[in-house]
Design an enzyme around this catalytic site. Structure first.
Site, PDB file in Angstrom:
ATOM      1  N   ARG A  50     -48.383 -27.619 -10.524  1.00 39.08           N
ATOM      2  CA  ARG A  50     -48.277 -27.386  -9.071  1.00 39.08           C
ATOM      3  C   ARG A  50     -48.330 -25.892  -8.753  1.00 39.08           C
ATOM      4  NH1 ARG A  50     -43.292 -29.913  -5.786  1.00 39.08           N
ATOM      5  NH2 ARG A  50     -42.180 -28.209  -6.820  1.00 39.08           N
ATOM      6  N   ARG A  93     -49.144 -11.753  -5.179  1.00 38.62           N
ATOM      7  CA  ARG A  93     -50.474 -11.131  -5.165  1.00 38.62           C
ATOM      8  C   ARG A  93     -50.457  -9.798  -5.905  1.00 38.62           C
ATOM      9  NH1 ARG A  93     -54.887 -13.946  -3.759  1.00 38.62           N
ATOM     10  NH2 ARG A  93     -53.795 -14.693  -1.913  1.00 38.62           N
ATOM     11  N   HIS A  95     -49.298  -5.519  -6.357  1.00 36.45           N
ATOM     12  CA  HIS A  95     -49.263  -4.226  -5.663  1.00 36.45           C
ATOM     13  C   HIS A  95     -50.593  -3.978  -4.945  1.00 36.45           C
ATOM     14  CE1 HIS A  95     -49.252   0.132  -5.232  1.00 36.45           C
ATOM     15  NE2 HIS A  95     -47.974   0.163  -5.567  1.00 36.45           N
ATOM     16  N   LYS A 149     -46.808 -24.226  -2.332  1.00 38.17           N
ATOM     17  CA  LYS A 149     -45.419 -23.760  -2.396  1.00 38.17           C
ATOM     18  C   LYS A 149     -45.464 -22.238  -2.385  1.00 38.17           C
ATOM     19  CE  LYS A 149     -41.118 -24.910  -4.742  1.00 38.17           C
ATOM     20  NZ  LYS A 149     -40.345 -25.102  -3.522  1.00 38.17           N
ATOM     21  N   GLU A 182     -40.346 -33.794   6.154  1.00 44.75           N
ATOM     22  CA  GLU A 182     -39.480 -33.578   4.988  1.00 44.75           C
ATOM     23  C   GLU A 182     -38.248 -32.796   5.428  1.00 44.75           C
ATOM     24  OE1 GLU A 182     -41.297 -31.035   2.006  1.00 44.75           O
ATOM     25  OE2 GLU A 182     -42.339 -29.871   3.528  1.00 44.75           O
TER      26      GLU A 182
HETATM   27  N1  PMP Z   1     -40.092 -29.979   0.108  1.00 50.03           N
HETATM   28  C1  PMP Z   1     -39.840 -28.659   0.115  1.00 50.03           C
HETATM   29  C2  PMP Z   1     -40.175 -27.883   1.337  1.00 50.03           C
HETATM   30  C3  PMP Z   1     -39.276 -28.035  -0.999  1.00 50.03           C
HETATM   31  O1  PMP Z   1     -39.029 -26.729  -0.973  1.00 50.03           O
HETATM   32  C4  PMP Z   1     -38.944 -28.806  -2.116  1.00 50.03           C
HETATM   33  C5  PMP Z   1     -38.312 -28.148  -3.317  1.00 50.03           C
HETATM   34  N2  PMP Z   1     -39.266 -27.666  -4.203  1.00 50.03           N
HETATM   35  C6  PMP Z   1     -39.229 -30.176  -2.095  1.00 50.03           C
HETATM   36  C7  PMP Z   1     -39.798 -30.731  -0.969  1.00 50.03           C
HETATM   37  C8  PMP Z   1     -38.955 -31.045  -3.288  1.00 50.03           C
HETATM   38  O2  PMP Z   1     -39.869 -30.775  -4.304  1.00 50.03           O
HETATM   39  P1  PMP Z   1     -39.462 -30.922  -5.830  1.00 50.03           P
HETATM   40  O3  PMP Z   1     -38.895 -32.278  -5.987  1.00 50.03           O
HETATM   41  O4  PMP Z   1     -40.733 -30.743  -6.552  1.00 50.03           O
HETATM   42  O5  PMP Z   1     -38.482 -29.860  -6.128  1.00 50.03           O
END
Ligand code: PMP
Length: 329
Positions: A50, A93, A95, A149, A182
Site C-alpha cells: 500500500r 518527496r 528536499h 495514504k 470512514e
Molecule cells: N482510514 C483511515 C483514514 C486511516 O488513517 C486508517 C489507518 N491507517 C484506516 C482507515 C485503517 O486502515 P488500516 O486498517 O490499514 O490501518
C-alpha cells in the site's frame, strides 16, 4: 529510541529532516501505520504494497525496494528491542525549494519510527466509543483519493477537531454524496440482523485491518456485504464497529446522541475482537528471522549490510539502504 533516516539509525533528538523537505512544506509524501505483535510484523507485505501504491499514485519513486523497506523496518524494531510496536514508515518527496514543483526534489526522504503503543482506546474497548458524524466531508476520490495514504491528513484532522469539540471519541465522515465513508483513522461497519455491512473502498482508505476483519467474518460464517450506507444505517444499527491498525477492532456504541443497540459492545463485535486478537498473535513477518533464510538476494544483501553496519563504530558507516538502493532503477 533509534530512528531510521535515509540509511542512518539516529537517536530521536538527532533524527531531523530539512525544513525544505516537501513532506514538511506541503504534506507531499506517503506513510504507513503498521503494528508488530509477538515478534512478528502484522501484514507487512500488505502495508508495504500500500505504501508503494500510494507513492506510485503521487509519482514518488521510493529509493528502496520493497524487500529493503521490509528489512529496514525489522532492523528498526531489532535495534529498539521491540517485539510489540507501532511502526511508522514515511517516504516524503525530499528536499526541494519553496516552490511546489516536485522535480526540484531529487531525493525522497525515508524515515522509519517504531514505538511501543498499546491499546489506543484504553477502556473504550469494553465500554464502546462515542462517535460524531462530522460536517466536514471526506475528500472525494476525484480530488485526492482517500486510498492514497498521504502525509496530508488535514481532512482527517479537521474531522477529529470537530468530533473533539462535540464530545466524540471518533469522527464519522460522510462523502460528498452523503454516504458513510470512514472514521478519521479507521474503517466502519454496521451490523444489522446478523449481517456485516461496510462501505466500498472508493471513498475511504482500503484498510488492511478491514481486509483481515472481512476474512475473519467469512471464516466465522458471518455474512458480509459491501454497500453504500447512510446515516439511517448508522443510527438504526444493531452494532457499529471501527477498525484500523492503531485502533484495532473497536465498538462504537453511541453516535450523535443515539445509543447503538443496547449501548454495549454487541456479540458480532466481540467475536471479531477476539478472533482478531488470535490472528495477530499468530501471524506476521518474523522480526528476528535468520538472514540466511531471507528469500531474495536483495533482502540478503541488505540484511548483511545492516549486520556489518551494526558492528561498525562510526554512525556514518551505518548507512544501509540508501547505499544498497544505489544503481537500482
Ligand atoms: N482510514 C483511515 C483514514 C486511516 O488513517 C486508517 C489507518 N491507517 C484506516 C482507515 C485503517 O486502515 P488500516 O486498517 O490499514 O490501518
Amino acid at each position: 529510541m533509534l530512528i531510521y533516516i535515509d540509511g542512518k539509525f539516529l537517536p530521536a533528538d538527532q533524527a531531523k529532516i530539512s525544513v525544505f523537505d516537501h513532506g514538511f512544506l506541503y504534506g507531499d509524501g506517503v506513510f504507513e501505520g503498521i503494528r508488530a505483535y509477538n515478534g512478528r510484523v502484522f501484514r507487512l507485505k500488505e502495508h508495504i504494497d500500500r505504501l508503494f501504491d500510494s507513492a506510485k499514485t503521487i509519482d514518488l519513486k521510493p529509493p528502496l525496494s520493497k524487500e529493503e523497506m521490509a528489512e529496514v523496518i525489522c532492523e528498526v524494531l531489532r535495534r529498539n528491542d521491540l517485539d510489540n510496536a507501532y511502526i511508522r514508515p514515511i517516504i516524503s518527496r525530499g528536499h526541494g525549494d519553496l516552490g511546489l514543483d516536485p522535480r526540484k526534489c531529487p531525493k525522497p526522504t525515508v524515515v522509519v519510527i517504531a514505538t511501543s503503543w498499546g491499546a489506543m482506546y484504553g477502556d473504550l474497548y469494553d465500554k464502546g466509543l462515542k462517535a460524531i458524524t462530522v460536517s466536514v466531508r471526506r475528500n472525494p476520490a476525484e480530488a485526492l483519493p482517500p486510498n492514497v495514504k498521504s502525509l496530508n491528513y488535514l481532512n482527517n484532522i479537521l474531522a477529529k477537531i470537530e468530533a473533539n469539540y462535540k464530545g466524540g471519541d471518533e469522527a464519522i465522515f460522510f462523502d460528498t454524496n452523503g454516504y458513510v465513508s470512514e472514521g478519521s483513522g479507521d474503517n466502519l461497519y454496521v451490523v444489522k440482523n446478523g449481517e456485516i455491512l461496510t462501505p466500498l473502498t472508493l471513498n475511504n482508505l482500503r484498510g488492511i485491518t478491514r481486509m483481515v476483519v472481512l476474512e475473519i467474518a467469512k471464516s466465522l460464517g458471518i455474512p458480509v456485504r459491501e454497500t453504500n450506507l447512510g446515516y439511517f444505517d448508522l443510527y438504526s444499527a444493531d452494532e457499529v464497529i471501527c477498525t484500523g491498525t492503531a485502533a484495532e477492532v473497536a465498538p462504537i456504541t453511541w453516535i450523535d446522541g443515539r445509543v447503538i443497540g443496547n449501548g454495549r459492545p454487541g456479540p458480532v463485535t466481540r467475536q471479531l475482537m477476539a478472533a482478531f486478537r488470535v490472528v495477530t498473535e499468530k501471524e506476521g513477518y518474523p522480526i528476528h528471522r535468520k538472514v540466511i533464510g531471507a528469500k531474495s538476494s536483495v533482502a540478503r544483501k541488505t540484511a548483511a549490510k545492516i549486520a556489518a553496519a551494526k558492528t561498525a563504530k562510526s554512525p556514518a558507516k551505518r548507512n544501509v539502504a540508501r547505499k544498497s538502493g544505489k544503481g537500482r532503477k
